[in-house]
Design a protein around this motif. Structure first.
Motif, PDB file in Angstrom:
ATOM      1  N   CYS A 176      47.843  35.848  34.045  1.00 30.62           N
ATOM      2  CA  CYS A 176      46.716  34.746  34.055  1.00 30.62           C
ATOM      3  C   CYS A 176      45.612  36.064  33.762  1.00 30.62           C
ATOM      4  O   CYS A 176      45.537  36.688  34.613  1.00 30.62           O
ATOM      5  CB  CYS A 176      46.638  34.336  35.466  1.00 30.62           C
ATOM      6  SG  CYS A 176      45.252  33.096  35.623  1.00 30.62           S
ATOM      7  N   SER A 177      44.813  35.937  32.794  1.00 24.27           N
ATOM      8  CA  SER A 177      43.994  36.711  32.183  1.00 24.27           C
ATOM      9  C   SER A 177      42.513  36.056  31.590  1.00 24.27           C
ATOM     10  O   SER A 177      42.854  35.728  30.576  1.00 24.27           O
ATOM     11  CB  SER A 177      44.318  37.788  31.340  1.00 24.27           C
ATOM     12  OG  SER A 177      43.535  38.641  31.079  1.00 24.27           O
ATOM     13  N   PRO A 178      41.496  36.166  32.141  1.00 22.86           N
ATOM     14  CA  PRO A 178      41.231  36.552  33.539  1.00 22.86           C
ATOM     15  C   PRO A 178      41.906  35.887  34.556  1.00 22.86           C
ATOM     16  O   PRO A 178      42.331  34.406  34.521  1.00 22.86           O
ATOM     17  CB  PRO A 178      39.542  36.245  33.796  1.00 22.86           C
ATOM     18  CG  PRO A 178      39.316  36.007  32.347  1.00 22.86           C
ATOM     19  CD  PRO A 178      40.458  35.505  31.338  1.00 22.86           C
ATOM     20  N   GLY A 179      42.309  36.661  35.679  1.00 22.13           N
ATOM     21  CA  GLY A 179      43.148  36.129  36.626  1.00 22.13           C
ATOM     22  C   GLY A 179      42.496  35.013  37.710  1.00 22.13           C
ATOM     23  O   GLY A 179      41.118  35.281  38.156  1.00 22.13           O
ATOM     24  N   ASN A 180      43.160  34.034  38.161  1.00 23.21           N
ATOM     25  CA  ASN A 180      42.786  33.177  39.129  1.00 23.21           C
ATOM     26  C   ASN A 180      43.445  33.342  40.543  1.00 23.21           C
ATOM     27  O   ASN A 180      44.602  33.008  40.129  1.00 23.21           O
ATOM     28  CB  ASN A 180      42.581  31.795  38.596  1.00 23.21           C
ATOM     29  CG  ASN A 180      42.270  30.675  39.766  1.00 23.21           C
ATOM     30  OD1 ASN A 180      41.571  31.303  40.781  1.00 23.21           O
ATOM     31  ND2 ASN A 180      42.295  29.783  39.538  1.00 23.21           N
ATOM     32  N   PRO A 181      43.172  34.009  41.664  1.00 21.13           N
ATOM     33  CA  PRO A 181      41.817  34.072  42.170  1.00 21.13           C
ATOM     34  C   PRO A 181      41.316  35.304  41.753  1.00 21.13           C
ATOM     35  O   PRO A 181      40.136  35.504  42.636  1.00 21.13           O
ATOM     36  CB  PRO A 181      41.895  33.545  43.565  1.00 21.13           C
ATOM     37  CG  PRO A 181      43.203  33.970  43.872  1.00 21.13           C
ATOM     38  CD  PRO A 181      44.026  33.829  42.679  1.00 21.13           C
ATOM     39  N   THR A 182      42.079  36.254  41.269  1.00 18.91           N
ATOM     40  CA  THR A 182      41.264  37.607  41.280  1.00 18.91           C
ATOM     41  C   THR A 182      40.181  37.911  40.597  1.00 18.91           C
ATOM     42  O   THR A 182      39.246  38.621  41.133  1.00 18.91           O
ATOM     43  CB  THR A 182      42.519  38.775  40.717  1.00 18.91           C
ATOM     44  OG1 THR A 182      43.031  37.903  39.709  1.00 18.91           O
ATOM     45  CG2 THR A 182      43.569  38.681  42.029  1.00 18.91           C
ATOM     46  N   GLY A 183      39.948  37.282  39.353  1.00 17.13           N
ATOM     47  CA  GLY A 183      38.759  37.228  38.449  1.00 17.13           C
ATOM     48  C   GLY A 183      39.049  38.330  37.209  1.00 17.13           C
ATOM     49  O   GLY A 183      38.130  38.039  36.436  1.00 17.13           O
ATOM     50  N   ASN A 184      39.680  39.314  37.387  1.00 18.61           N
ATOM     51  CA  ASN A 184      39.470  40.389  36.293  1.00 18.61           C
ATOM     52  C   ASN A 184      40.672  40.000  35.204  1.00 18.61           C
ATOM     53  O   ASN A 184      41.666  39.398  35.240  1.00 18.61           O
ATOM     54  CB  ASN A 184      39.938  41.717  36.873  1.00 18.61           C
ATOM     55  CG  ASN A 184      41.269  41.988  37.449  1.00 18.61           C
ATOM     56  OD1 ASN A 184      41.431  41.615  38.512  1.00 18.61           O
ATOM     57  ND2 ASN A 184      41.945  42.592  36.762  1.00 18.61           N
ATOM     58  N   LEU A 185      40.060  40.654  34.053  1.00 16.09           N
ATOM     59  CA  LEU A 185      41.376  40.563  33.001  1.00 16.09           C
ATOM     60  C   LEU A 185      42.313  41.377  33.416  1.00 16.09           C
ATOM     61  O   LEU A 185      42.281  42.356  33.868  1.00 16.09           O
ATOM     62  CB  LEU A 185      40.408  41.088  31.682  1.00 16.09           C
ATOM     63  CG  LEU A 185      39.431  39.974  30.823  1.00 16.09           C
ATOM     64  CD1 LEU A 185      38.413  40.863  30.188  1.00 16.09           C
ATOM     65  CD2 LEU A 185      40.285  39.179  30.245  1.00 16.09           C
ATOM     66  N   LEU A 186      43.462  41.077  32.643  1.00 21.55           N
ATOM     67  CA  LEU A 186      44.539  42.229  32.770  1.00 21.55           C
ATOM     68  C   LEU A 186      44.426  43.289  31.664  1.00 21.55           C
ATOM     69  O   LEU A 186      43.914  42.753  30.690  1.00 21.55           O
ATOM     70  CB  LEU A 186      45.973  41.199  32.727  1.00 21.55           C
ATOM     71  CG  LEU A 186      46.212  40.276  33.880  1.00 21.55           C
ATOM     72  CD1 LEU A 186      47.578  39.651  33.452  1.00 21.55           C
ATOM     73  CD2 LEU A 186      46.529  41.113  35.255  1.00 21.55           C
ATOM     74  N   SER A 187      45.278  44.198  31.883  1.00 22.88           N
ATOM     75  CA  SER A 187      45.153  45.284  30.801  1.00 22.88           C
ATOM     76  C   SER A 187      45.767  44.710  29.444  1.00 22.88           C
ATOM     77  O   SER A 187      46.887  44.103  29.728  1.00 22.88           O
ATOM     78  CB  SER A 187      45.666  46.513  31.210  1.00 22.88           C
ATOM     79  OG  SER A 187      46.450  47.206  30.113  1.00 22.88           O
TER      80      SER A 187
END
Ligand SMILES: *Cc1c(COP(=O)(O)O)cnc(C)c1O
Length: 382
Positions: A176-187
């Motif tokens: 998941c990128s941007p991640g939910n619920p984290t928010g940031n894009l994955l590399s």
């Protein structure tokens, strides 16, 4: 005399990831031949049919009229204008796009297409979006969890080595990128490493529900490059159309063809298609872009405000339209806001997210109210 060392496979091309990974019974399955699949409203059968007596519909227009279409008829399986509109937006060919009832249906379809029930598994990287596991459990697929790990920048990123150890053990990997619920894009390089490692053995889904808030980081332009890549999109977030239930699954045509065998025969209601087509017109796309930029500005200032608060222990970097933060006053803040009629999301039950809350980027007025209530009423006793 045939040479016994040569497999009896006269195909010149190597099998695609789609063929190798899919449930085998789907490969030869013929999907339900609905009236509208056999003859779409724009079908090229030569005859321009005006009298339709093949689907037991009402011939009269009935109560509701749409501008584009009579709603007494079944809709096209995948309306041309809609698919063309999204293909243009995503810079893909029309045979690389499937319209679904929200991205959630895309998640379910990928699992149902590639996982044999009670036999195959999916891989998820928690904390992550809850529907991957729910859809898997509904289908009878096992869920292997490889948690995200904290990066040097304080973001949560993939544990690439641990994920790659699962090659051969799973059929679908959800990123998941941007991640939910984290928010940031994955590399991006991590994602590419994972896609490459699972080529021929698992479909790698990159869920881009929030990509309009960081549009330059999409993986949609890598679909030609990786035959096991699926990108999920939705109109529910930046497009401001959550009530519409409209999403898109993007992948190479082999994968789209298989998913088309599993999806319902009339997945796109005519009113949904009409509204979605409008949302994908150039002037509306511009509005969505502006809305996303405004949301990003509000997010930046909300994050900065949270950073400055003594009661806030950590603010997670966000490339989406929400901010995740950790606070020892999690319950106090949640209840305080609730008492004022403001709902935010408690994420503290998620793996690695104890004491974490998530605030969606609402309007400036709504966010100001949140700040004001917390500033004036939160009792901080440390
Ligand atoms: C909201 C969301 C979805 C679901 O979107 P719908 O199109 O409304 O079904 C999928 N994935 C993620 C990560 C989401 O946050």
């Amino acid at each position: 005399m045939s040479n016994s060392n040569v497999p009896e496979n006269n195909k010149s091309q190597p099998a695609s990831s789609a063929e190798l990974i899919a449930r085998t019974e789907l490969l030869d399955m013929v999907p339900y031949q609905s009236a509208r699949r056999l003859f779409s409203s724009k079908s090229n059968t030569g005859a321009s049919s005006k009298i339709w007596l093949n689907a037991n519909e009402s011939s009269g227009p009935g109560l509701y009229q749409l501008s584009g279409q009579c709603i007494n008829r079944y809709p096209d399986f995948q309306p041309d204008d809609l698919i063309q509109g999204y293909a243009d937006y995503a810079n893909l060919n029309t045979d690389q796009v499937l319209c679904t009832r929200g991205a959630d249906e895309g998640i379910e379809l990928v699992i149902r297409t590639f996982c044999q029930a009670y036999q195959d598994s999916i891989l998820i990287c928690p904390p992550t979006y809850g529907m991957y596991a729910i859809s898997a459990e509904n289908h009878g697929a096992d869920v292997i969890k490889v948690p995200l790990i904290n990066s040097d920048q304080g973001e949560m990123q993939l544990d690439v080595d641990a994920i790659c150890q699962q090659v051969g053990k799973v059929k679908v990997v959800f990123l998941c990128s941007p991640g939910n619920p984290t928010g940031n894009l994955l590399s991006a390089s991590d994602i590419e490493t994972v896609i490459t490692a699972f080529k021929g053995s698992a479909i790698v889904v990159v869920d881009e529900a929030y990509i309009e808030f960081a549009p330059e980081h999409s993986f949609a332009d890598k679909i030609d490059q990786y035959d096991n890549l699926v990108v999920l999109r939705t109109l529910s977030k930046a497009f401001a159309l959550a009530g519409l239930r409209c999403g898109f699954t993007l992948a190479n045509s082999n994968i789209i063809e298989l998913l088309s065998k599993v999806i319902a025969p009339y997945p796109v209601p005519a009113p949904v298609a009409e509204i979605a087509i409008n949302a994908l017109a150039p002037e509306q796309l511009l509005q969505t872009q502006i809305r996303a930029q405004e949301s990003n500005q509000l997010k930046t200032s909300l994050s900065a405000w949270l950073e400055s608060q003594t009661w806030c222990q950590k603010v997670y970097p966000s490339d989406a339209n929400f901010v995740l933060f950790r606070t020892d006053y999690k319950d106090d803040i949640f209840k305080l806001l609730l008492s004022q009629g403001i709902l935010i999301r408690d994420q503290s039950k998620q793996l690695q997210l104890d004491n974490c809350l998530r605030i969606s980027i609402g309007s400036e007025r709504e966010l100001n109210l949140v700040k004001q209530i917390i500033s004036q009423q939160l009792v901080v006793n440390r």
